[in-house]
Design a protein around this motif. Sequence first.
Motif: not given
Length: 337
Positions: A64, A55-56, A185, A181, A178, A110
């Motif tokens: 996160l 996920y971006v 973030c 991600t 991860i 997230l």
Amino acid sequence: MSKITEREKEILKILKNDPMIAQDDLARVLGISRSAAAVHISNLIRKGYILGRGYVFNDRTGVLVIGRIFVEISAITTCAGDSTAEIDIRPGGAAYNISLHLAAQNISTLPVSVIGRDDYGEMIREKLNRKGLDTRLLVVQDWFPTPRRITFVDKGEPAEIIDGRAAELLSPEKLQSIEVTINNCRMVIIDSGIPESTVSHICGLSAAAGVPVCFKFNGDVYEKHYYQRIQMFDTVLMTKDTAEELCECKIKNLDDGIRAARQIAENGAAKAVIVLPELGVVMFGEEGSVSVPLQPGREKLDRRAVDIFAAGVINGIINSYDYRQSMRLALGAAGQQ
């Protein structure tokens, strides 16, 4: 970045809509072979358009939250000899509470945690989804039930039992995707109840990406060794009992709390936040020290209120509020729970 082909633009659009799509499924959607899809992915990575699977967040706008999510079961009796009790069941845990309240403040959030493939796990996921949170990084496993925390208060005397075996499955291997991600973030929040190897892994990825980490101590007996490695964290948040143990002192008032927060920050953390449940909150960092007492009529901050306060402080930090404004807004939110 290098120019991309029309086919690569098509693939990029699919990946943005479904970042966790398997290459077999991607190939099937495109009507090409899996090997051809792999070549296109490699080209997009080489050209800098994607960093890998996962996920971006756009423009580093998200947070996160990595930690434990529980089914909170509380039972309270009030009268001696009374076999009846008030029993409440609801989702909880630092990762759940913080994620929920960050999302309520319009911060893209997230959560990363472990749940069981059971009714409680499904209930937790549905509640988070209804609040607009993306739950794709919740690890659903079959070995253990969704973590449970039972709090029993018998005539004012509290006791607690935790079945957190599932949290041990939140390993670096489970979080292979991860890194993408984290790279995208604004902050990573870690609940201390996850395996130490995972904490180190996440901190390493965050440091490489230049993303600050907020570490929330939960008062567990094994947490003290993190104090020796506290420089891994940009911000640390804890309650009075943990601060007293780490600093080997007694905190009787807000001024004592400031001194403890200063000691913790000087040991390596950029910002130290201490919640004194019956007094208020203190913070020490680059901007100096701030203390905010509890609002009149407020007797104590319970565990859930501390999590809500944590979400408020994080909101203030990522939006560059000054310490006092962050603390007041966070304490106000905690007081309204």
